[in-house]
Scaffold this motif. Structure first.
Motif, mmCIF file in Angstrom:
data_model
loop_
_atom_site.group_PDB
_atom_site.id
_atom_site.type_symbol
_atom_site.label_atom_id
_atom_site.label_comp_id
_atom_site.label_asym_id
_atom_site.label_seq_id
_atom_site.Cartn_x
_atom_site.Cartn_y
_atom_site.Cartn_z
ATOM 1 N N ASP A 151 43.416 26.126 48.676
ATOM 2 C CA ASP A 151 42.314 27.043 48.442
ATOM 3 C C ASP A 151 41.437 27.431 49.540
ATOM 4 O OD1 ASP A 151 43.188 26.679 45.745
ATOM 5 O OD2 ASP A 151 41.745 25.314 45.256
ATOM 6 N N ARG A 152 41.568 26.384 50.613
ATOM 7 C CA ARG A 152 40.654 26.752 51.712
ATOM 8 C C ARG A 152 41.060 27.554 52.646
ATOM 9 N NH1 ARG A 152 40.312 21.765 53.133
ATOM 10 N NH2 ARG A 152 41.735 21.793 54.386
ATOM 11 N N GLU A 153 42.490 27.712 52.954
ATOM 12 C CA GLU A 153 43.302 28.508 54.074
ATOM 13 C C GLU A 153 43.942 29.381 53.439
ATOM 14 O OE1 GLU A 153 45.513 25.833 56.188
ATOM 15 O OE2 GLU A 153 44.183 24.330 56.609
ATOM 16 N N ALA A 154 43.978 29.698 52.260
ATOM 17 C CA ALA A 154 44.849 30.643 51.539
ATOM 18 C C ALA A 154 44.194 31.960 51.904
ATOM 19 C CB ALA A 154 45.246 30.544 50.063
ATOM 20 N N ALA A 155 45.092 33.225 51.740
ATOM 21 C CA ALA A 155 44.406 34.517 52.019
ATOM 22 C C ALA A 155 44.290 35.019 50.536
ATOM 23 C CB ALA A 155 45.347 35.443 52.733
ATOM 24 N N ARG A 156 43.220 35.599 50.050
ATOM 25 C CA ARG A 156 43.002 36.050 48.727
ATOM 26 C C ARG A 156 42.848 37.432 48.623
ATOM 27 N NH1 ARG A 156 38.417 32.541 46.038
ATOM 28 N NH2 ARG A 156 40.184 30.925 46.434
ATOM 29 N N TYR A 157 43.373 38.131 47.718
ATOM 30 C CA TYR A 157 43.365 39.863 47.469
ATOM 31 C C TYR A 157 43.005 39.966 46.124
ATOM 32 C CZ TYR A 157 46.171 39.417 51.880
ATOM 33 O OH TYR A 157 46.605 39.152 53.194
ATOM 34 N N GLN A 158 42.524 41.036 45.974
ATOM 35 C CA GLN A 158 42.115 41.752 44.475
ATOM 36 C C GLN A 158 42.964 42.863 44.389
ATOM 37 O OE1 GLN A 158 37.856 42.222 43.071
ATOM 38 N NE2 GLN A 158 38.500 44.073 43.135
ATOM 39 N N MET A 159 43.584 42.386 43.160
ATOM 40 C CA MET A 159 44.628 43.666 42.642
ATOM 41 C C MET A 159 44.189 44.033 41.302
ATOM 42 S SD MET A 159 47.562 43.308 44.657
ATOM 43 C CE MET A 159 48.750 43.823 43.695
ATOM 44 N N ARG A 160 44.560 45.343 40.882
ATOM 45 C CA ARG A 160 44.041 46.234 39.794
ATOM 46 C C ARG A 160 45.154 46.009 38.869
ATOM 47 N NH1 ARG A 160 42.539 52.196 39.988
ATOM 48 N NH2 ARG A 160 43.937 52.747 38.548
ATOM 49 N N GLN A 161 44.876 45.785 37.707
ATOM 50 C CA GLN A 161 46.015 45.966 36.622
ATOM 51 C C GLN A 161 46.214 47.114 35.933
ATOM 52 O OE1 GLN A 161 43.753 42.564 34.385
ATOM 53 N NE2 GLN A 161 44.260 43.649 32.522
ATOM 54 N N ARG A 162 46.822 47.498 35.016
ATOM 55 C CA ARG A 162 47.260 48.695 34.404
ATOM 56 C C ARG A 162 47.183 50.097 35.486
ATOM 57 N NH1 ARG A 162 43.197 46.076 31.315
ATOM 58 N NH2 ARG A 162 44.101 44.894 29.610
ATOM 59 N N MET A 163 47.923 49.766 36.705
ATOM 60 C CA MET A 163 47.528 50.806 37.530
ATOM 61 C C MET A 163 48.353 51.938 37.163
ATOM 62 S SD MET A 163 49.891 49.926 40.686
ATOM 63 C CE MET A 163 49.869 51.734 41.447
ATOM 64 N N PHE A 164 49.320 51.965 36.371
ATOM 65 C CA PHE A 164 50.384 52.907 35.586
ATOM 66 C C PHE A 164 50.067 53.543 34.587
ATOM 67 C CE2 PHE A 164 53.272 50.590 38.532
ATOM 68 C CZ PHE A 164 53.612 51.695 39.546
ATOM 69 N N SER A 165 48.802 53.152 33.875
ATOM 70 C CA SER A 165 48.456 53.750 32.807
ATOM 71 C C SER A 165 48.057 55.132 33.031
ATOM 72 C CB SER A 165 47.166 52.985 32.198
ATOM 73 O OG SER A 165 46.147 52.721 33.041
ATOM 74 N N ILE A 166 47.451 55.459 34.275
ATOM 75 C CA ILE A 166 47.005 56.982 34.473
ATOM 76 C C ILE A 166 47.699 57.335 35.644
ATOM 77 C CG2 ILE A 166 44.610 56.773 33.521
ATOM 78 C CD1 ILE A 166 43.664 56.250 36.078
#
Length: 201
Positions: A37-52
């Motif tokens: 948890d301290r050393e990991a790289a964290r990213y934010q993804m968006r769900q349902r990207m193919f809905s539009i």
């Protein structure tokens, strides 16, 4: 008998062997989790990207834009172009007519296969996905894919975790990647699983 010299009777106290109990193993596991948890790289993804069918950027936990995902439909097959922020293609994710059902390929810019992601044939307890890596050990994902709560492991060691608990933004989920791992491969894998776990989009 010489005065002051002890006699060896042949009897020795039993050697105490260190036993690794459940408490020790749990403590070690907690330390490893804290380090992850301290050393990991964290990213934010968006769900349902193919809905539009639009594009979006991947952010890190500092809110910086780090990658682009370009979602397209080419010849009625889903394709995701994974790019850096300068628009250079890093990998291409494409649905192929393969002998393995429910699978998508991750290709490099040269068109060579980097990995193939597919649903495991036998899942006795929970749903699992397998990442057949072209130049290394395979990865295995297991958990609740519909709710974006699962882990990705290699030979039993966690290399990434997917969860909604790190970000409170609607329709997003987080991806933690362990140090030294291929972040692009992990993020591309999560995009594939998100796409194939929600085929009705």
């Amino acid at each position: 008998m010489t005065p002051g010299r002890s006699v060896d009777t042949g009897e020795h106290p039993p050697v105490r062997r260190r036993r690794i109990g459940v408490t020790t193993l749990l403590g070690r596991k907690r330390r490893e989790e804290r380090r992850f948890d301290r050393e990991a790289a964290r990213y934010q993804m968006r769900q349902r990207m193919f809905s539009i069918g639009d594009d979006y950027t991947i952010e890190n936990d500092r809110g910086e834009h780090v990658f682009k995902l370009d979602g397209k439909a080419l010849r009625a097959r889903k394709t995701i172009l994974f790019k850096d922020m300068d628009g250079r293609e890093l990998v291409k994710i494409q649905e192929r007519m393969l002998h393995v059902r429910d699978s998508m390929e991750i290709e490099g810019p040269d068109g060579k296969r980097v990995a193939m992601v597919h649903k495991a044939m036998i899942t006795p307890l929970r749903e699992r996905w397998v990442v057949d890596v072209a130049d290394g050990p395979d990865l295995h994902a297991q958990g609740n894919f519909v709710e974006h709560e699962y882990t990705i492991e290699r030979d039993g060691d966690r290399v990434a975790e997917v969860s909604k608990r790190w970000f409170r933004v609607r329709d997003t989920y987080g991806v933690e990647v362990a140090p030294g791992e291929n972040d692009i491969l992990i993020l591309a894998t999560t995009a594939v699983i998100d796409t194939m776990a929600h085929p009705a989009r």
